[in-house]
Design a protein around this motif. Structure first.
Motif: not given
Length: 289
Positions: A56-64, A78-82, A89-95
């Motif tokens: 809940p408190d994470a501003p972003a999710v990182a994908l390696s 997979i792209y669509k699920r992300i 969840k209103n998160k930034d996604v950093l790849v």
């Protein structure tokens, strides 16, 4: 006293500490999953993605990401699920690209709001490929006759044991063009005005991360730890999200771990594993890896 109590809490719960969930999407992309080596599919990644986006408190999710591609369908799922989870969840996604994010691997990468690559990473390969073998001469040499019976004149399309037909190849190429157009539309939608006007961009060519930056395929160069610490503070904690494990440490599948295997099961799995390994080796080999 406050400092003492704070030390008793897990690092991720201490005041001022930001936790960034990290998901490793490494391997070739195919439905069903490999018997002996990790592969990527919606089934194998859905659980870890859900868990990562649930912080809940994470501003972003990182994908390696480290993938040479594979199934275009699984890549898009997979792209669509992300993207669905990011919106929900209103998160930034950093790849973060490691060795390679090419073909289907790059399709997944464009789910990121930002793509960061190592200067020597391989990115791109925005195209579609199909590969097979022809065994017609071998069949003649060993004296084996191929017999195929179908209801429907195109049911044995591109049979590797029969001579290739021009109309069959044209049919395959038409299908590839449709899949390619879908891929191009996804990249244009996500990368927008960042892409440079380069005639080779959608031809299936691939580049280093450094060149990819100048082409607009990636947003920056760097590594996951340095970038996340710079962005969210030196105290930021990177939390690797892994699949659940069952008894004896075995990773659970979609429906849990299996109870046991017979000798034919093991033999069949071994044969399938050899084919999977050859396919995987060919995918990685295209990028010199």
């Amino acid at each position: 006293m406050k400092q003492f109590l704070s030390r008793l809490l897990p690092k991720s719960m201490r005041p001022g500490v930001v936790t960034i969930p990290v998901v490793r999407l490494h391997g070739t992309i195919m439905a069903g999953g490999g018997q002996f080596r990790p592969t990527l599919s919606l089934a194998s990644t859905a659980g870890v993605l859900e868990k990562a986006f649930s912080y809940p408190d994470a501003p972003a999710v990182a994908l390696s990401i480290n993938s040479p591609g594979g199934s275009p369908v699984q890549s898009r799922l997979i792209y669509k699920r992300i993207r669905d989870l990011a919106a929900e969840k209103n998160k930034d996604v950093l790849v973060f690209v490691e060795d390679v994010a090419a073909s289907g691997g790059y399709m997944i990468a464009v789910a990121g709001d930002e793509i960061i690559a190592d200067p020597s990473s391989i990115v791109g390969s925005i195209g579609v490929v199909s590969a097979s073998f022809g065994f017609t001469e071998m069949m003649k040499k060993i004296g084996v006759e191929r017999r195929v019976y179908t209801a429907g004149q195109n049911k044995a399309l591109l049979d590797p044991f029969k001579p290739e037909k021009k109309e069959d190849v044209e049919r395959l190429k038409a299908l590839q063009l449709e899949v390619h157009e879908t891929f191009i539309d996804m990249v244009k939608e996500r990368r927008g005005g960042k892409l440079k006007d380069d005639p080779d961009l959608f031809t299936g060519l691939f580049w280093t991360g450094k060149k990819g930056l100048s082409l607009g395929l990636v947003d920056a160069l760097g590594d996951i730890r340095t970038v996340l610490k710079d962005r969210y503070g030196a105290k930021a904690q990177l939390k690797l999200i892994t699949p659940p494990r069952g008894l004896f440490g075995r990773k659970l599948g979609l429906f849990g771990s299996s109870g046991g295997f017979s000798a034919p099961d093991i033999a069949g799995a071994a044969a399938a594993g050899l084919i999977e390994a050859a396919d995987e080796r060919a995918l990685w080999g295209r990028f010199g890896l």
